[in-house]
Enzyme design. Sequence first.
Site, PDB file in Angstrom:
ATOM      1  N   ASN A  10       1.846 -10.017   5.527  1.00  0.00           N
ATOM      2  CA  ASN A  10       2.692  -8.938   5.008  1.00  0.00           C
ATOM      3  C   ASN A  10       3.124  -8.095   6.212  1.00  0.00           C
ATOM      4  O   ASN A  10       2.345  -7.294   6.713  1.00  0.00           O
ATOM      5  CB  ASN A  10       1.899  -8.096   4.001  1.00  0.00           C
ATOM      6  N   TRP A  11       4.361  -8.320   6.626  1.00  0.00           N
ATOM      7  CA  TRP A  11       4.837  -7.631   7.835  1.00  0.00           C
ATOM      8  C   TRP A  11       5.239  -6.177   7.564  1.00  0.00           C
ATOM      9  O   TRP A  11       5.558  -5.444   8.501  1.00  0.00           O
ATOM     10  CB  TRP A  11       6.017  -8.392   8.446  1.00  0.00           C
ATOM     11  N   LYS A  12       5.303  -5.807   6.304  1.00  0.00           N
ATOM     12  CA  LYS A  12       5.731  -4.449   5.929  1.00  0.00           C
ATOM     13  C   LYS A  12       7.057  -4.102   6.637  1.00  0.00           C
ATOM     14  O   LYS A  12       7.855  -5.002   6.889  1.00  0.00           O
ATOM     15  CB  LYS A  12       4.621  -3.437   6.247  1.00  0.00           C
ATOM     16  N   HIS A  95       1.924  -3.643  -4.631  1.00  0.00           N
ATOM     17  CA  HIS A  95       1.194  -3.260  -3.423  1.00  0.00           C
ATOM     18  C   HIS A  95       0.853  -1.766  -3.511  1.00  0.00           C
ATOM     19  O   HIS A  95       1.660  -0.965  -3.987  1.00  0.00           O
ATOM     20  CB  HIS A  95       2.041  -3.553  -2.176  1.00  0.00           C
ATOM     21  N   GLU A  97       0.923   0.521  -1.407  1.00  0.00           N
ATOM     22  CA  GLU A  97       1.898   1.417  -0.757  1.00  0.00           C
ATOM     23  C   GLU A  97       3.077   1.678  -1.688  1.00  0.00           C
ATOM     24  O   GLU A  97       3.636   2.776  -1.711  1.00  0.00           O
ATOM     25  CB  GLU A  97       2.349   0.808   0.584  1.00  0.00           C
ATOM     26  N   GLU A 167      -7.044  -5.677  -2.952  1.00  0.00           N
ATOM     27  CA  GLU A 167      -6.899  -4.897  -1.720  1.00  0.00           C
ATOM     28  C   GLU A 167      -7.409  -3.473  -1.947  1.00  0.00           C
ATOM     29  O   GLU A 167      -6.653  -2.606  -2.420  1.00  0.00           O
ATOM     30  CB  GLU A 167      -5.426  -4.822  -1.322  1.00  0.00           C
ATOM     31  N   SER A 213      -7.534  -4.870   6.230  1.00  0.00           N
ATOM     32  CA  SER A 213      -8.039  -4.986   7.608  1.00  0.00           C
ATOM     33  C   SER A 213      -8.680  -6.341   7.917  1.00  0.00           C
ATOM     34  O   SER A 213      -9.682  -6.409   8.621  1.00  0.00           O
ATOM     35  CB  SER A 213      -9.019  -3.841   7.917  1.00  0.00           C
ATOM     36  N   GLY A 234      -2.035  -7.603   6.753  1.00  0.00           N
ATOM     37  CA  GLY A 234      -1.011  -6.683   7.231  1.00  0.00           C
ATOM     38  C   GLY A 234      -0.990  -6.629   8.748  1.00  0.00           C
ATOM     39  O   GLY A 234      -0.413  -7.488   9.420  1.00  0.00           O
ATOM     40  N   GLY A 235      -1.652  -5.621   9.313  1.00  0.00           N
ATOM     41  CA  GLY A 235      -1.600  -5.360  10.755  1.00  0.00           C
ATOM     42  C   GLY A 235      -1.840  -6.591  11.624  1.00  0.00           C
ATOM     43  O   GLY A 235      -1.091  -6.841  12.579  1.00  0.00           O
TER      44      GLY A 235
HETATM   45  C1  PEP Z   1      -1.740  -5.004   3.328  1.00  0.00           C
HETATM   46  O1  PEP Z   1      -1.005  -4.056   3.464  1.00  0.00           O
HETATM   47  O2  PEP Z   1      -1.502  -5.832   2.432  1.00  0.00           O
HETATM   48  C2  PEP Z   1      -2.885  -5.130   4.218  1.00  0.00           C
HETATM   49  C3  PEP Z   1      -3.876  -5.872   3.830  1.00  0.00           C
HETATM   50  O3  PEP Z   1      -2.831  -4.441   5.421  1.00  0.00           O
HETATM   51  P1  PEP Z   1      -3.916  -4.470   6.603  1.00  0.00           P
HETATM   52  O4  PEP Z   1      -4.304  -5.903   6.826  1.00  0.00           O
HETATM   53  O5  PEP Z   1      -3.222  -3.861   7.764  1.00  0.00           O
HETATM   54  O6  PEP Z   1      -5.092  -3.671   6.137  1.00  0.00           O
END
Ligand code: PEP
Length: 251
Positions: A10-12, A95, A97, A167, A213, A234-235
Amino acid sequence: MRKKLTIVANWKMNLDLDQAKTLAKVIGTEAKHSPHTVGIAPSFPFLLPVSENLQGSGVLLSSQNVASTENGAYTGEVSASQLKDLGVQTVLVGHSERREYFQESDAIVQQKIKIALDHGLGVILCVGESLELRERGDEESFVLGQIKAALDPVSAEQLPSICIAYEPIWAIGTGKTASAAEAERMHVAIRECIATLYTKTLAEDLSIIYGGSVKSGNASELFTQPNIDGALVGGSSLKMEEFTAILKGKV
Ligand code: PEP
């Protein structure tokens, strides 16, 4: 059957076009050698150029969102049929967010799922509790409530098009990961809930992935849990070496 992992980037709202194309190319090459299902969710404007760089790789093209309505005067929205036209195969829905910053309620999540499925798109349904709910011990009832609300219009025939991403909000982008045991406990609860709502077989076949994470250092431990079927990343998915290491995570 379900022990093939599903690992989705997930590149956001990150990366410029060149970075997105380069990263897609690397992930596509890596995915060809991976036994797992790999997906990428870029920003809307990058869907087409990214898909061109994924040709023949088998990587699932995912969008990060979909409109809850068919078409019409909804400035700034992108419809399920437009996504289909671009070759999108699966969409992220719910999600945290989007729930938090764009006030997406369970009712909107439900509409989005329905419309995505009606258009033949797969759905990655994101659910997860806040730190406050976890500290109160209410995390399980909250997450199962989100799932029951979201899946209300989903028939048993449609369920195989759904993947659930657990999540915990407190673990997203914070560097804090739920321990493998904590995540596994919730995944078991989700699978039992699905067995009650549908059938045991459908529950067994459902992919339930973890997000929050995930990085190369914790992926393998998460993936060895019997009910963790992959990750939404994500990150770490923005870093070429990190993400390719996660793809190589042992089961
Ligand atoms: C996400 O936003 O779906 C996510 C899991 O982010 P991160 O891996 O950065 O916690």
